[in-house]
Design a protein around this motif. Structure first.
Motif, PDB file in Angstrom:
ATOM      1  N   SER A 256       7.368  -0.413   2.990  1.00 52.76           N
ATOM      2  CA  SER A 256       5.972  -0.846   2.938  1.00 52.76           C
ATOM      3  C   SER A 256       5.875  -2.161   2.187  1.00 52.76           C
ATOM      4  O   SER A 256       6.839  -2.639   1.588  1.00 52.76           O
ATOM      5  N   VAL A 257       4.688  -2.729   2.226  1.00 53.58           N
ATOM      6  CA  VAL A 257       4.436  -4.007   1.565  1.00 53.58           C
ATOM      7  C   VAL A 257       3.940  -3.741   0.146  1.00 53.58           C
ATOM      8  O   VAL A 257       3.135  -2.828  -0.087  1.00 53.58           O
ATOM      9  N   ASP A 258       4.407  -4.523  -0.802  1.00 50.29           N
ATOM     10  CA  ASP A 258       4.002  -4.388  -2.195  1.00 50.29           C
ATOM     11  C   ASP A 258       2.522  -4.753  -2.325  1.00 50.29           C
ATOM     12  O   ASP A 258       2.120  -5.862  -1.993  1.00 50.29           O
ATOM     13  N   SER A 259       1.721  -3.806  -2.812  1.00 51.63           N
ATOM     14  CA  SER A 259       0.280  -4.049  -2.940  1.00 51.63           C
ATOM     15  C   SER A 259      -0.116  -4.455  -4.351  1.00 51.63           C
ATOM     16  O   SER A 259      -1.310  -4.519  -4.670  1.00 51.63           O
ATOM     17  N   ASP A 260       0.846  -4.735  -5.204  1.00 52.47           N
ATOM     18  CA  ASP A 260       0.569  -5.082  -6.604  1.00 52.47           C
ATOM     19  C   ASP A 260       0.382  -6.593  -6.737  1.00 52.47           C
ATOM     20  O   ASP A 260       1.332  -7.352  -6.534  1.00 52.47           O
ATOM     21  N   PRO A 261      -0.812  -7.075  -7.101  1.00 52.59           N
ATOM     22  CA  PRO A 261      -1.002  -8.529  -7.244  1.00 52.59           C
ATOM     23  C   PRO A 261      -0.165  -9.141  -8.363  1.00 52.59           C
ATOM     24  O   PRO A 261       0.037 -10.349  -8.388  1.00 52.59           O
ATOM     25  N   LEU A 262       0.306  -8.309  -9.286  1.00 52.32           N
ATOM     26  CA  LEU A 262       1.122  -8.801 -10.402  1.00 52.32           C
ATOM     27  C   LEU A 262       2.595  -8.485 -10.174  1.00 52.32           C
ATOM     28  O   LEU A 262       3.340  -8.214 -11.119  1.00 52.32           O
ATOM     29  N   PHE A 263       3.021  -8.510  -8.903  1.00 48.62           N
ATOM     30  CA  PHE A 263       4.402  -8.134  -8.597  1.00 48.62           C
ATOM     31  C   PHE A 263       5.421  -9.069  -9.245  1.00 48.62           C
ATOM     32  O   PHE A 263       6.596  -8.746  -9.339  1.00 48.62           O
ATOM     33  N   TYR A 264       4.975 -10.240  -9.718  1.00 49.63           N
ATOM     34  CA  TYR A 264       5.896 -11.172 -10.361  1.00 49.63           C
ATOM     35  C   TYR A 264       6.532 -10.584 -11.617  1.00 49.63           C
ATOM     36  O   TYR A 264       7.659 -10.893 -11.966  1.00 49.63           O
ATOM     37  N   ALA A 370      -4.045  -0.330  -1.917  1.00 53.56           N
ATOM     38  CA  ALA A 370      -4.321  -1.089  -0.694  1.00 53.56           C
ATOM     39  C   ALA A 370      -5.337  -0.374   0.190  1.00 53.56           C
ATOM     40  O   ALA A 370      -6.183  -1.010   0.834  1.00 53.56           O
ATOM     41  N   GLY A 371      -5.285   0.968   0.209  1.00 55.05           N
ATOM     42  CA  GLY A 371      -6.251   1.709   1.007  1.00 55.05           C
ATOM     43  C   GLY A 371      -7.671   1.538   0.508  1.00 55.05           C
ATOM     44  O   GLY A 371      -8.624   1.456   1.296  1.00 55.05           O
ATOM     45  N   ASP A 372      -7.838   1.468  -0.823  1.00 53.96           N
ATOM     46  CA  ASP A 372      -9.169   1.244  -1.391  1.00 53.96           C
ATOM     47  C   ASP A 372      -9.720  -0.117  -0.976  1.00 53.96           C
ATOM     48  O   ASP A 372     -10.915  -0.244  -0.667  1.00 53.96           O
ATOM     49  N   VAL A 373      -8.861  -1.126  -0.975  1.00 50.85           N
ATOM     50  CA  VAL A 373      -9.317  -2.470  -0.586  1.00 50.85           C
ATOM     51  C   VAL A 373      -9.817  -2.457   0.854  1.00 50.85           C
ATOM     52  O   VAL A 373     -10.839  -3.078   1.180  1.00 50.85           O
ATOM     53  N   THR A 392      -9.494 -11.828  -5.193  1.00 49.16           N
ATOM     54  CA  THR A 392      -8.031 -11.742  -5.203  1.00 49.16           C
ATOM     55  C   THR A 392      -7.499 -10.477  -4.534  1.00 49.16           C
ATOM     56  O   THR A 392      -6.537 -10.557  -3.762  1.00 49.16           O
ATOM     57  N   PRO A 393      -8.051  -9.285  -4.793  1.00 44.00           N
ATOM     58  CA  PRO A 393      -7.510  -8.104  -4.123  1.00 44.00           C
ATOM     59  C   PRO A 393      -7.532  -8.213  -2.596  1.00 44.00           C
ATOM     60  O   PRO A 393      -6.573  -7.816  -1.924  1.00 44.00           O
ATOM     61  N   MET A 394      -8.616  -8.763  -2.049  1.00 40.30           N
ATOM     62  CA  MET A 394      -8.690  -8.904  -0.593  1.00 40.30           C
ATOM     63  C   MET A 394      -7.739  -9.980  -0.087  1.00 40.30           C
ATOM     64  O   MET A 394      -7.096  -9.827   0.959  1.00 40.30           O
ATOM     65  N   LEU A 395      -7.658 -11.076  -0.834  1.00 39.86           N
ATOM     66  CA  LEU A 395      -6.730 -12.132  -0.427  1.00 39.86           C
ATOM     67  C   LEU A 395      -5.289 -11.628  -0.486  1.00 39.86           C
ATOM     68  O   LEU A 395      -4.474 -11.944   0.394  1.00 39.86           O
ATOM     69  N   PHE A 396      -4.981 -10.838  -1.513  1.00 34.47           N
ATOM     70  CA  PHE A 396      -3.618 -10.320  -1.634  1.00 34.47           C
ATOM     71  C   PHE A 396      -3.328  -9.312  -0.535  1.00 34.47           C
ATOM     72  O   PHE A 396      -2.211  -9.244  -0.023  1.00 34.47           O
ATOM     73  N   GLN A 397      -4.323  -8.523  -0.145  1.00 39.80           N
ATOM     74  CA  GLN A 397      -4.109  -7.595   0.961  1.00 39.80           C
ATOM     75  C   GLN A 397      -3.807  -8.351   2.257  1.00 39.80           C
ATOM     76  O   GLN A 397      -2.925  -7.969   3.026  1.00 39.80           O
TER      77      GLN A 397
END
Length: 572
Positions: A256-264, A370-373, A392-397
């Protein structure tokens, strides 16, 4: 809206003017009064932290990668001078590529910062193979020019092909449509092409002027014997392939794709802690913003009541902490200020919150996934009162969806380019499929490993499979070339597979270990995706080398393993 639940914390909203990263650095460095503590969160804080870490990365990681690569090559070749010469083309290619990157005004970011690392570790393969074959020729007593000519006859064509295949793996990233990935692919492919040209033209000319001693006795001999014993037993191929295919088949579909915006950042990094503190006190550390539609010709009070009802409905959605608009604020301010606020005048924490036909609102998320977004997006689209909702959450999704598509596109393009290269090289479907078999298995295992370990896809790990395909195919090209060269030279039509293995095993294993060990330096990077790519390349290179050295000989005729009674095939 501005006070925490304990009434001891307040939300400070900073609106940057000009460069937001510079503003974040200035605010972060402000001296605070005694007894006052501040926690900063938001996108500019993340970008400022990442850029500060990248400066350290550039100074420390590439030199360490080079040192580790030299150590592995020295153990393989037995002589530090030869190891340095083998790496020289890749170092020059890396320096020139980074110079081009700056000359064209490309800014260094989380992805382009690893350009020199990739060029060094992956552009060194041709130099290693050439020097290794040169050593073999020197062991046979060839003259200076004679051993250069012999090495080029044995490995020259594979050097060209591997340069093209590795560059093709990186160029496939252009198909992703993601600008940083496209830059990474283009610049690393350029660096590898430069390193390949130096390895093919400059390095042989240099080596023809130097005295090169043969392979030191015992260097790599045990490894070669072990691989030869394993490859001669076809059952070993089944023992290797079946469990790896089962592993990949079970886990790869779960990727799956990482849904964490702070994945850095690692889990305990101060930036993550700051974001958690702000979220606990006020809701989302990166709020979303939207606008409720307002009809200027209709009565205001009913519209404000409907907007408040819609805001409460949004708060009932999963992952939403609070939704605040001017409709919530107006009843709490003096009547003398209300008209000014409705005209977009007056000071509010998030700036003007009204215009003639709309009210701006602030959407503060809590813990969400990601499902909540997706639920928020659908709710906003289905509500006629909501004109827009973004953040940001929507842009990251959306970026996550782009990353998923990028994985499919880049991998498909990489396979197509490499398959075309193999077809043009061999003009035989069977041999092209044989060369693709080990690396196809390796890519499947890497995808399965990502899912099994919870790495998931992000802007860094998405490049792994295409890179593995471009780099790992090199081993098949070198082994097939070595076996074919030995077959043509076989005096009695026997044992050519063994002889090909004895020539190719040492540089293949050394290159795989060199890439894996060299990229281990990324473990010292403060950014989590670099740790992940390091682990992935260990798995990829070891599986690719082992699969190549076992599967390709297993598909060869048994006569290729036959020994003469006098054991002459054991000697070079």
């Amino acid at each position: 809206m501005l006070l925490g639940k304990d009434a001891r914390r307040t939300l400070l909203v900073v609106q940057p003017r000009g460069d937001p990263v510079a503003a974040a650095r200035q605010v972060r460095d402000v001296a605070l009064p005694e007894g006052v503590d501040a926690t900063f969160a938001g996108n500019p804080v993340v970008y400022a932290e990442v850029l500060d870490l990248l400066s350290w990365f550039l100074l420390a990681i590439p030199p360490l990668v080079l040192a580790l690569l030299l150590a592995v090559f020295t153990l393989t070749l037995g002589r530090p001078r030869l190891a340095a010469l083998a790496v020289l083309p890749a170092v020059l290619g890396s320096l020139w590529t980074f110079g081009l990157l700056f000359a064209w005004g490309v800014e260094v970011d989380l992805i382009t910062v690893i350009v020199p690392v990739f060029v060094i570790v992956m552009g060194s393969a041709d130099g290693l193979h050439f020097v290794s074959h040169l050593q073999d020729a020197a062991t046979r007593g060839e003259s200076r020019t004679g051993r250069v000519g012999a090495a080029l006859r044995e490995v020259g064509v594979p050097m060209i092909l591997t340069t093209l295949s590795t560059a093709a793996g990186f160029l496939s990233l252009i198909a992703t449509g993601v600008a940083p990935l496209q830059q990474l692919g283009a610049f690393v492919a350029t660096g590898i092409a430069l390193a390949g040209a130096i390895s093919y033209f400059t390095l042989p000319a240099l080596m023809s002027r130097l005295d090169v001693q043969g392979t030191p006795r015992g260097v790599g001999k045990g490894l070669v014997r072990g691989v030869e014993w394993l490859a001669a037993r076809r059952a070993a191929a089944w023992v290797l392939v079946v469990p790896l295919l089962a592993f990949a088949g079970w886990y790869a579909p779960r990727l799956s794709v990482d849904s964490d915006p702070l994945f850095y950042f690692p889990r305990e990094h101060p930036v993550r802690q700051s974001f958690r503190a702000v979220e606990d006190a006020f809701g989302g550390a990166t709020p979303l913003f939207g606008e409720f539609a307002l009809d200027p010709g209709a009565p205001l009070k009913p519209q404000l009541a409907a907007i408040r009802d819609r805001a409460r409905a949004l708060e009932d959605l999963p992952g939403v902490r609070r939704v605040v608009s001017l409709a919530d604020i107006l009843p709490r301010v003096p009547a003398s200020r209300r008209d000014a606020l409705l005209r977009g005048e007056g000071d509010l924490p998030f700036g003007p919150m009204a215009r003639e036909d709309g009210l701006r609102f602030v959407f503060l998320p809590g813990d969400y996934d990601a499902g909540d977004v997706s639920t928020w997006r659908n709710a906003a689209q289905d509500a006629p009162e909501i004109r827009i909702l973004s953040g940001t959450p929507m842009l990251f999704q959306q970026l996550s969806h782009t990353v998923a598509r990028a994985q499919v596109r880049s991998l498909g393009v990489a396979f197509a380019l490499v398959a075309l290269l193999l077809w043009l090289t061999y003009r035989r479907l069977g041999r092209a499929l044989l060369a693709l078999a080990p690396i196809s298995l390796t890519v499947a295992v890497v995808l399965g490993f990502m899912a099994a370990t919870g790495f998931h896809l992000n802007l860094i790990t998405v490049v792994a499979s295409s890179i593995v395909l471009g780099v790992g195919i090199d081993y098949a090209l070198h082994l097939i070339a070595a076996i074919e060269h030995a077959r043509r030279a076989a005096p009695d039509g026997r044992g050519w597979v063994r002889r090909g293995l004895r020539v190719a095993t040492r540089p293949i294993v050394a290159n795989a270990l060199g890439i894996a060990v060299g990229l281990s330096a990324l473990q010292l990077s403060p950014l989590r995706p670099h740790h992940q790519i390091s682990f992935l390349m260990w798995v990829a290179m070891l599986v690719a080398a082992l699969a190549t050295l076992v599967l390709i000989p297993a598909a060869s005729p048994r006569r290729g393993f036959e020994e003469r009674p006098d054991g002459a095939h054991l000697d070079r």
